[in-house]
Design an enzyme around this catalytic site. Structure first.
Site, PDB file in Angstrom:
ATOM      1  CB  CYS A 440      40.232  11.678  27.620  1.00 28.71           C
ATOM      2  SG  CYS A 440      39.816  10.289  27.036  1.00 28.71           S
ATOM      3  CG  HIS A 484      36.202   9.721  29.145  1.00 28.79           C
ATOM      4  ND1 HIS A 484      36.586  10.745  28.878  1.00 28.79           N
ATOM      5  CD2 HIS A 484      36.087  10.420  31.068  1.00 28.79           C
ATOM      6  CE1 HIS A 484      37.243  12.350  29.636  1.00 28.79           C
ATOM      7  NE2 HIS A 484      36.907  11.904  31.119  1.00 28.79           N
ATOM      8  CG  ASP A 500      37.056  13.341  33.899  1.00 30.01           C
ATOM      9  OD1 ASP A 500      37.681  12.975  33.151  1.00 30.01           O
ATOM     10  OD2 ASP A 500      36.191  12.562  33.451  1.00 30.01           O
TER      11      ASP A 500
END
Length: 709
Positions: A440, A484, A500
């Site tokens: 991520c 994250h 995202d």
């Protein structure tokens, strides 16, 4: 060989070991027990101590165990002195100091194990025991969980057993018997421990661990490629959440941590001033969040949180303040916190972005990642050519174009992307243009670089995303494996908007929180095993661990005052707490006294006890020294004392008294089954009354003689 054949039956090793154990001397057996308890205390420290300390402690304990087994000679003091100097030098070379937490604990371990090598007297064993008790306390500098508490409680019992054995120097008392006595002593102290825990005033720094003794878990306020991936492999709990109403879906559970604005080509870190608080709208979601100890000032609260207050944990000066969209703690770092908060589903900024801040959030280091910046410039031209009249919504169109590129350009999501084949400062180029696989943090940082290269203000946000429901207690658990990184871009009229990019390549990561397997961390195929029963046990353990954190570790001054209110104090303060503590200690002492009286050793009263006491009291009236020993003395003991004090010739009263004592002794100790021994108590009392009659005039004469003198 015939009749002369010898039948040989081999003995197994464990039979020989069993026989050898029972052949040990009392000192050898007690030494083995003490060494075993010290090894239990030192075991949790093994992962924290340097290798040479573990090796030295193991050698010292094994050496002393061998000496106890073979009844060998202890090493000389010169050798022990040399070993101590060597270990002191190693401690200095490792920590560059001999004080402080790490160096101090290492020295205590070294001294405790070396002291075992001169263990030959009771004083030496007491020193080892006291060092063992101190090492039990040091365990809580690192871990205060329920597992550590249970293990150290067993160690306390073991050391208390060794202490009780040391107070019984005679014979060979069984370890089971001594262990029961030690357990009984611990249970006797349990009520006092509960009273002190509940009512002893909590005030710092007495009731707090040293600052460097608290555990650290969670995110950092900087980001380099690979950092969040390391946390993704950590299944420890970062925070727990309990929602008061229907919880949001997993894809909306973003717990916002530090916002990272500055980028030097390798590291992202915060640096921009915060804007005004956003406007919140919609129905707020109330929730309670428990945040595990962290060194970060930023609290990872649910995005859109507009209200938050501390309900438990932390020091007295701890406060939480809103800083733009983030929440910052003031004080109380490294402590577990419980907060009551409210989050709104929608928020936006009404102010315009000033040119200075726009330049800050579009800044990129010169000469770094040129291929990615060139690609972004080309994409910007393509979007502008397709939408020439969409200037107001240009950021959203550019975001859609970048997200579509991630979905269609064969990017892949992996927890182990590896490092570039050659060392290069162009890490975003390596990910975005070449390997196209990452975690991520790769997607979030690459996305922000692309957006900034197209002139759109953007920044990186780190935190936690997603949560797993614990069906045992109804709480949502967020582990460090849910760490994250995502992005935000500035949309005119709305302000910062979350984007995202990980969801574009791996939507399952966002829609479903990673749930660890019960055997995660074991080698080979064992790590892939899953079991609903084991998962249920893990959920139960998490629930119990949370109750331990709330009821024990988070028990603070606020909970003490709430307890006093429930006990009847209207406005409790420190004076009220002192009164409650005094009452608690007094009632505990009274209860202990009553219990001690109730469980006292009672001597069974037989029919002749009363008669014996009356006889003893009557004979003390004579001017004769009573027999030595316990009272009341036996009739035979009194007869011997009187014979020694009354030489012949004796008076008639003296002879009658000696005869009565002889008859009374015969009634008590006559042969089994004789008429004398089975006589009724009335016969004993008759003899005692005659002794009392003889003693009264004698006492009166002695008193008269004393008054004449």
């Amino acid at each position: 060989m015939g009749n002369s054949m010898i039948h040989w039956r081999p003995k197994t090793w464990w039979i020989e070991l069993h026989q050898r154990w029972h052949a040990l001397t009392r000192e050898g057996r007690d030494t083995f027990w003490l060494l075993g308890m010290l090894a239990l205390v030192l075991l949790p420290h093994a992962t924290r101590l340097p290798w040479w300390a573990n090796l030295g402690a193991g050698i010292a304990l094994a050496w002393r165990a061998r000496l106890a087994w073979t009844d060998g000679k202890l090493p000389s003091r010169w050798l022990l002195a040399l070993m101590l100097v060597a270990l002191l030098i190693m401690t200095w070379l490792t920590y560059r100091t001999l004080i402080g937490r790490e160096a101090g604990i290492t020295l205590v371990v070294v001294l405790a194990t070396l002291k075992c090598l001169e263990l030959k007297a009771r004083r030496d064993s007491l020193v080892c025991l006291y060092l063992g008790f101190f090492l039990i306390l040091t365990q809580f500098f690192y871990n205060q969980g329920i597992g550590t508490a249970v293990l150290m409680l067993g160690a306390v019992w073991g050391l208390l057993t060794a202490l009780v054995m040391g107070q019984r120097p005679l014979g060979r008392p069984p370890i089971a018997e001594v262990g029961r006595d030690a357990l009984r002593a611990m249970l006797w102290g349990l009520p006092l421990m509960v009273v002190l825990f509940a009512l002893f005033p909590r005030f710092g720094p007495l009731w707090a661990l040293p600052t460097d003794a608290n555990g650290r878990t969670g995110l950092s306020d900087t980001l380099t490629l690979g950092q969040v991936a390391e946390l993704a492999l950590d299944d420890s709990i970062a925070l727990r959440v309990r929602f008061s109403s229907t919880p949001p879906p997993p894809e909306q559970m973003y717990f916002r941590g530090p916002t990272l604005d500055n980028f030097n080509g390798l590291v992202w870190e915060p640096g921009a001033p915060a804007l005004a608080k956003p406007q919140l709208s919609g129905a707020p979601q109330s929730y309670e969040i428990t945040i595990e100890p962290s060194s970060l000032p930023v609290l990872p609260l649910l995005e859109g949180t507009g209200k938050a207050m501390v309900s438990a944990g932390g020091s007295d000066r701890l406060t939480v303040q809103q800083h733009g969209i983030e929440w910052i703690r003031r004080g109380g770092r490294g402590e577990r916190l419980i907060l009551q908060a409210q989050a709104w589903p929608r928020w936006q900024w009404t102010e315009e972005l000033r040119p200075q801040l726009r330049r800050h959030w579009t800044r990129l280091p010169q000469g770094v990642n040129p291929r990615t910046q060139a690609w972004a410039t080309q994409l910007l031209a393509e979007v502008q050519a397709r939408h020439p009249d969409a200037a107001a919504s240009a950021p959203q169109l550019l975001v859609s174009a970048v997200m579509n590129h991630i979905r269609t350009a064969r990017y892949s999501y992996t927890l182990s992307p590896g490092l570039p084949a050659q060392q290069t400062p162009h890490l975003i180029d390596d990910f975005w243009m070449d390997r196209k696989e990452g975690f991520c943090e790769h997607f979030a940082t690459g996305f922000v670089v692309v957006m900034r290269a197209m002139g759109v203000p953007a920044r990186v946000v780190t935190g936690y995303q997603g949560a797993e429901l614990n069906p045992v207690d109804g709480q949502y658990i967020v582990r460090n494996s849910s760490a994250h990184a995502w992005a935000e871009f500035w949309q005119p009229g709305r302000g910062w908007v979350r984007a995202d990019p990980t969801a574009a390549v791996a939507p399952e990561r966002v829609q479903r929180a990673p749930r660890p397997r019960p055997f995660a961390g074991l080698p080979g195929p064992l790590s892939q095993l899953d079991s609903s029963a084991l998962q249920r046990l893990r959920d139960m353990w998490d629930a119990v661990d949370n109750r331990w954190n709330v009821w024990v570790l988070q028990y603070s001054r606020g909970q003490q005052m709430n307890l006093l209110k429930s006990l009847g104090w209207q406005q409790p303060d420190f004076q009220s707490l002192g009164q409650a503590l005094a009452w608690g200690l007094g009632l505990t002492g009274l209860g202990a006294a009553v219990l001690a009286w109730w469980t006292r050793e009672r001597t069974p009263h037989q029919p002749w006890d009363k008669a014996l006491r009356r006889m003893h009291k009557a004979l003390t009236q004579w001017p004769v020294a009573p027999p030595t020993g316990p009272e009341p003395a036996a009739a035979s003991a009194w007869r011997v004392a009187l014979l020694a004090s009354w030489p012949e010739p004796r008076t008639g009263e003296q002879e009658a008294l000696l005869r009565l004592l002889h008859e009374l002794d015969a009634l008590r100790y006559g042969p089994t089954g004789t008429a004398a021994q089975t006589s009724q108590p009335s016969q004993w009392l008759s003899l005692v009354k005659q002794i009392e009659a003889l003693s009264r005039p004698t006492a009166a004469l002695a008193s008269a003689a004393h008054s004449r003198t």
